[in-house]
Scaffold this active site. Structure first.
Site, PDB file in Angstrom:
ATOM      1  N   ARG A  58       0.695  -0.718   0.048  1.00 21.07           N
ATOM      2  CA  ARG A  58      -0.009  -0.214   0.084  1.00 21.07           C
ATOM      3  C   ARG A  58       0.844   1.153  -0.188  1.00 21.07           C
ATOM      4  O   ARG A  58      -0.200   2.239  -0.509  1.00 21.07           O
ATOM      5  CB  ARG A  58      -1.279  -0.151   1.218  1.00 21.07           C
ATOM      6  N   GLU A  95       5.239  -9.655  15.282  1.00 17.78           N
ATOM      7  CA  GLU A  95       4.580 -10.321  15.760  1.00 17.78           C
ATOM      8  C   GLU A  95       5.306 -11.646  16.856  1.00 17.78           C
ATOM      9  O   GLU A  95       5.812 -12.385  17.598  1.00 17.78           O
ATOM     10  CB  GLU A  95       3.367 -10.234  16.176  1.00 17.78           C
TER      11      GLU A  95
END
Length: 170
Positions: A58, A95
């Site tokens: 994006r 993560e």
């Protein structure tokens, strides 16, 4: 402009517990698209930029628009194996695990003044990796620029050595 009214929350996307900030309503509206690009460019306060670096995927939306507005080149940073020429790689933490970004080795010239752009600053791993790649090629990072900063994830701490600006903060 009320940019936030053109950002919708999508619960549990891409996985359970995540509230995704969907910018497609903003992109679909020609006036909002134009106003957003202008507002992102104004975050630079007329600083000279040679290259705008946008991260997959994006960052490829507003990155080239900003490059055009700034009379600068656009440099894509992509996932491994997506760029066709010689690349430099940077591994960064997620993560749960790691990921890799790549940049063409000939895309940044020593001393280029670079704007790092992405749509969202979340945990900061992608932005940090992009900064490292640009600096390894000799670029000077003028600013890291985002449409949205998710401040509760504290991603700005990973790029605290750079000027960071975001159009919207949640």
């Amino acid at each position: 402009m009320d940019f936030k009214s053109f950002i919708r929350d999508v619960p549990n996307f891409p996985k359970e517990g995540v509230i995704f900030k969907d910018i497609t309503l903003l992109l679909q509206n020609p006036e909002m698209l134009k106003q957003t690009a202008e507002a992102l460019a104004q975050l630079l306060n007329d600083q000279k930029i040679d290259k705008v670096v946008g991260m997959e995927s994006r960052g490829f939306i507003f990155g080239p628009i900003l490059a055009s507005k700034l009379n600068a080149g656009f440099v894509p940073i992509r996932k491994p194996g997506k760029l066709p020429s010689t690349t430099l790689s940077e591994t960064y933490d997620l993560e749960y695990g790691t990921d890799i970004l790549e940049i063409h080795t000939d895309s940044i010239t020593k001393g280029d003044r670079v704007l790092i752009h992405d749509d969202v600053l979340a945990t900061g791993g992608t932005a940090s990796a992009a900064c490292k790649l640009v600096e390894k090629l000799g670029g000077t990072i003028v600013q890291c620029n985002f449409l949205i900063e998710l401040s509760f994830l504290e991603g700005v701490s990973k790029i605290a050595d750079y000027q960071v600006k975001s159009l919207l903060t949640y």
